[in-house]
Motif scaffolding. Structure first.
Motif, short mmCIF file in Angstrom:
data_model
loop_
_atom_site.label_atom_id
_atom_site.label_comp_id
_atom_site.label_asym_id
_atom_site.label_seq_id
_atom_site.Cartn_x
_atom_site.Cartn_y
_atom_site.Cartn_z
N PRO A 55 -0.90 -9.35 -10.06
CA PRO A 55 -2.29 -9.53 -10.49
C PRO A 55 -3.16 -8.39 -9.97
N PRO A 56 -4.10 -7.94 -10.76
CA PRO A 56 -4.98 -6.84 -10.30
C PRO A 56 -5.88 -7.29 -9.16
N ARG A 57 -6.12 -6.40 -8.22
CA ARG A 57 -7.02 -6.66 -7.09
C ARG A 57 -7.97 -5.48 -6.93
N PRO A 58 -9.00 -5.45 -7.75
CA PRO A 58 -9.94 -4.32 -7.65
C PRO A 58 -10.71 -4.29 -6.33
N ASP A 59 -10.69 -5.42 -5.58
CA ASP A 59 -11.41 -5.46 -4.31
C ASP A 59 -10.63 -4.80 -3.18
N LEU A 60 -9.37 -4.41 -3.44
CA LEU A 60 -8.52 -3.83 -2.40
C LEU A 60 -8.17 -2.39 -2.74
N ALA A 61 -8.13 -1.57 -1.71
CA ALA A 61 -7.60 -0.21 -1.88
C ALA A 61 -6.10 -0.30 -2.13
N PRO A 62 -5.52 0.55 -2.97
CA PRO A 62 -4.09 0.43 -3.29
C PRO A 62 -3.19 0.49 -2.07
N GLN A 142 5.80 3.07 0.49
CA GLN A 142 6.00 4.31 -0.25
C GLN A 142 4.74 5.16 -0.18
N SER A 143 4.95 6.44 -0.40
CA SER A 143 3.82 7.37 -0.24
C SER A 143 2.79 7.23 -1.36
N GLU A 144 3.22 6.87 -2.56
CA GLU A 144 2.31 6.80 -3.69
C GLU A 144 2.28 5.38 -4.25
N PRO A 145 1.11 4.87 -4.63
CA PRO A 145 1.04 3.55 -5.25
C PRO A 145 1.57 3.58 -6.68
N LEU A 146 1.95 2.40 -7.16
CA LEU A 146 2.40 2.27 -8.54
C LEU A 146 1.21 2.38 -9.47
N PRO A 147 1.43 2.87 -10.69
CA PRO A 147 0.31 3.01 -11.64
C PRO A 147 -0.14 1.67 -12.21
N GLU A 148 -1.00 1.74 -13.20
CA GLU A 148 -1.52 0.55 -13.88
C GLU A 148 -0.36 -0.27 -14.44
N ALA A 150 -1.76 -2.66 -12.42
CA ALA A 150 -2.39 -2.97 -11.13
C ALA A 150 -1.95 -1.92 -10.13
N LEU A 151 -2.91 -1.30 -9.50
CA LEU A 151 -2.58 -0.32 -8.46
C LEU A 151 -2.10 -1.07 -7.22
N ILE A 152 -0.83 -0.87 -6.90
CA ILE A 152 -0.22 -1.58 -5.78
C ILE A 152 0.81 -0.66 -5.13
N THR A 153 1.02 -0.83 -3.83
CA THR A 153 1.95 0.00 -3.07
C THR A 153 3.20 -0.80 -2.75
N MET A 154 4.35 -0.22 -3.02
CA MET A 154 5.62 -0.85 -2.66
C MET A 154 5.92 -0.60 -1.18
N ALA A 155 6.43 -1.62 -0.50
CA ALA A 155 6.78 -1.49 0.91
C ALA A 155 8.06 -2.28 1.17
N THR A 156 8.90 -1.77 2.08
CA THR A 156 10.17 -2.41 2.43
C THR A 156 10.06 -3.01 3.83
N ALA A 157 10.48 -4.25 3.95
CA ALA A 157 10.52 -4.91 5.26
C ALA A 157 11.79 -4.44 5.98
N VAL A 158 11.63 -3.64 7.04
CA VAL A 158 12.76 -3.05 7.75
C VAL A 158 13.23 -3.96 8.88
N LEU A 159 12.31 -4.39 9.75
CA LEU A 159 12.62 -5.27 10.87
C LEU A 159 11.65 -6.44 10.87
#
Length: 496
Positions: A55-62, A142-148, A150-159
């Protein structure tokens, strides 16, 4: 068999996804604002993995809107037991810098003092806390957020480190068992790694925080041969990896056991899992409890005459812990209105009395007002509330008897019967004793009489009827013989 295990793991993962409480966890991103101040910015974690677009979250920075990839399934496992109707956990996010552990007993984890290039980049630490969960996770975004759309950043749970008992309540003298689970996903791919396949060695420590200082209770390093500090207070940890997959991900267990917990051992416990240059830490608040014993005196009855005040009631609340949170209520049950009501009268509490085991006691006092005839049969109750007791608390009661309004009871009849039975037995015993003494006295007299007759006959046979010279005794008879015959006649008459 391996394919079956894989299908089972996928099924469990889907079940965990379906049973997860919420797809989005709202967080605060906390960072240093300078001057000793912290700045908070809104952030969110998207935990569920689905085919639909986030879902889009325009209230949050990507960079603060993260879709978390969790290969080990640790986040889903942590929320699997989270109550659906419970409030969402408090969540904070901050930047994290990989560093080697400072403790000497952990030096074997990082033989080289420089972080590998694989750990370069941005790291985030996410901390969640609630009465049902305490969790810490290191995320690699990840260094760059995903495009439309919804601008969102992928992250991996390491520990990821978590516990389902963040606020354990242990009864004094019982063992404390604090569960701890963790999961690790290696960043280095299989083809490029030079490490030995299988789960890596790790370090586990449990500390108790007191007055701003950490006291090390237990340290273990499964997979390493280094020296570790000795365990304190009889503590034990079940520290091991749960699986041995060659390239991960891996899940582990670090459950902590502390025997016979005492009040001095309650406080904040810190559990830290150390991997090379990565650490995950959670906090638990251990509380020690002991429910009070409640006794009310005088018991079982309180006697009073109409218009007079009953005797003072004493409610002894003994051997409980902690001293905070104790409440004592006085109730009058079954009075003139036939229902429970707050008891009237003067009331006060004594000072706390401390015992050698750390528990405390006190007494609650009530001086009831003068009673009326309508209060006959009512019950005074002392009800105690304490954090270690159920919501209704624990109570003790006595019955009020108004003089002149009650006849003999069943207990009175039983008491009179027992008294009469004991009195009859006492009279019978006295009669037996008197008869025994009389029989003993008669037997003694008979023995004395028989002895006298025997010796009298001996005397008669020893003295002849004539004098030794052949003449006669004065009076015509031997004086000794005459005396003996007189005594024998007297004894025969007495015996008759």
């Amino acid at each position: 068999m391996k394919r079956l295990s894989l299908l089972l793991a996928v099924a469990l993962g889907l079940a965990a996804t379906v049973s997860a409480r919420s797809a989005v966890i709202e967080c605060w991103f906390v960072e240093d604002a300078g001057g000793g101040k912290l700045a908070k910015k809104p952030a969110a974690l998207l935990l569920r993995q689905g085919a639909e677009s986030p879902p889009p979250r325009p209230d949050l920075a990507p960079e603060r809107y993260l879709k978390v990839h969790d290969p080990a399934g640790a986040l889903q496992a942590a929320f699997r037991r989270y109550p659906r109707d419970a409030p969402a956990p408090r969540c904070e996010m901050s930047l994290y810098v990989p560093l080697p552990a400072s403790a000497k007993w952990l030096s074997g984890l990082t033989p080289e003092q420089s972080c590998p290039r694989a750990l370069d980049g941005t790291w985030l630490m996410v901390s969640m806390s609630s009465p049902f969960l305490s969790l810490s996770s290191l995320l690699r975004p990840q260094s760059e957020p995903l495009p439309e759309p919804a601008l969102i950043t992928m992250a991996t749970a390491v520990l990821t480190v978590f516990t389902h008992t963040p606020t354990p309540r242990i009864r004094m003298g019982q063992d404390a068992l604090l569960d701890l689970s963790f999961a690790y996903v290696p960043l280095t791919p299989k083809a490029a790694t030079s490490l030995v396949p299988g789960p890596p060695p790790f370090g586990l420590e449990w500390r108790r925080q007191h007055l701003g200082k950490g006291h090390l209770l237990l340290a273990v390093t499964p997979g390493l041969n280094g020296q570790v500090p000795a365990a304190q207070e009889g503590s034990v940890a079940f520290a091991a990896w749960d699986d041995d997959e060659p390239w991960g991900p891996w899940t582990g267990n670090g459950t902590f056991w502390l025997p016979a917990v005492q009040p001095s051992q309650e406080g904040t416990y810190l559990a830290t899992v150390h991997l090379p240059y990565l650490q995950g830490q959670i906090t638990l608040e251990l509380a020690v409890q002991k429910p009070p014993k409640v006794a009310l005196t005088p018991a079982p009855l309180v006697w009073a005459a109409p218009g007079e005040a009953p005797p003072e009631l004493l409610c002894l609340v003994s051997h409980f812990y902690p001293s905070q949170g104790l409440e004592v209520e006085w109730e009058l049950r079954g009075g003139p209105e036939g229902r429970f009501q707050k008891a009237e009268g003067q009331r006060w509490l004594s000072a706390l009395r401390h015992h050698s085991d750390g528990s405390v006691s006190l007494s609650a006092h009530l001086q009831p007002p003068p009673v009326t005839s309508e209060q006959h049969g009512a019950r005074y109750a002392c009800r105690v509330h304490h954090p270690s007791l159920p919501a209704l608390g624990r109570s003790a009661e006595v019955t009020l008897q108004v003089a002149g309004l009650s006849g003999p009871s069943l207990e009175d009849g039983i008491g009179l019967f027992l008294s009469a039975f004991l009195l009859l037995g006492l009279l019978k015993a006295l009669s037996w004793a008197a008869a025994y003494l009389l029989a003993t006295q008669n037997s003694t007299e008979k023995v004395q009489h028989s002895t006298f007759l025997y010796f009298s006959h001996l005397i008669l046979s020893a003295f002849p009827s004539s004098s030794p010279e052949g003449g006669c005794w004065p009076g015509g008879q031997n004086p000794a013989l005459e005396f003996t015959q007189t005594c024998i006649k007297s004894c025969h008459l007495k015996q008759a």
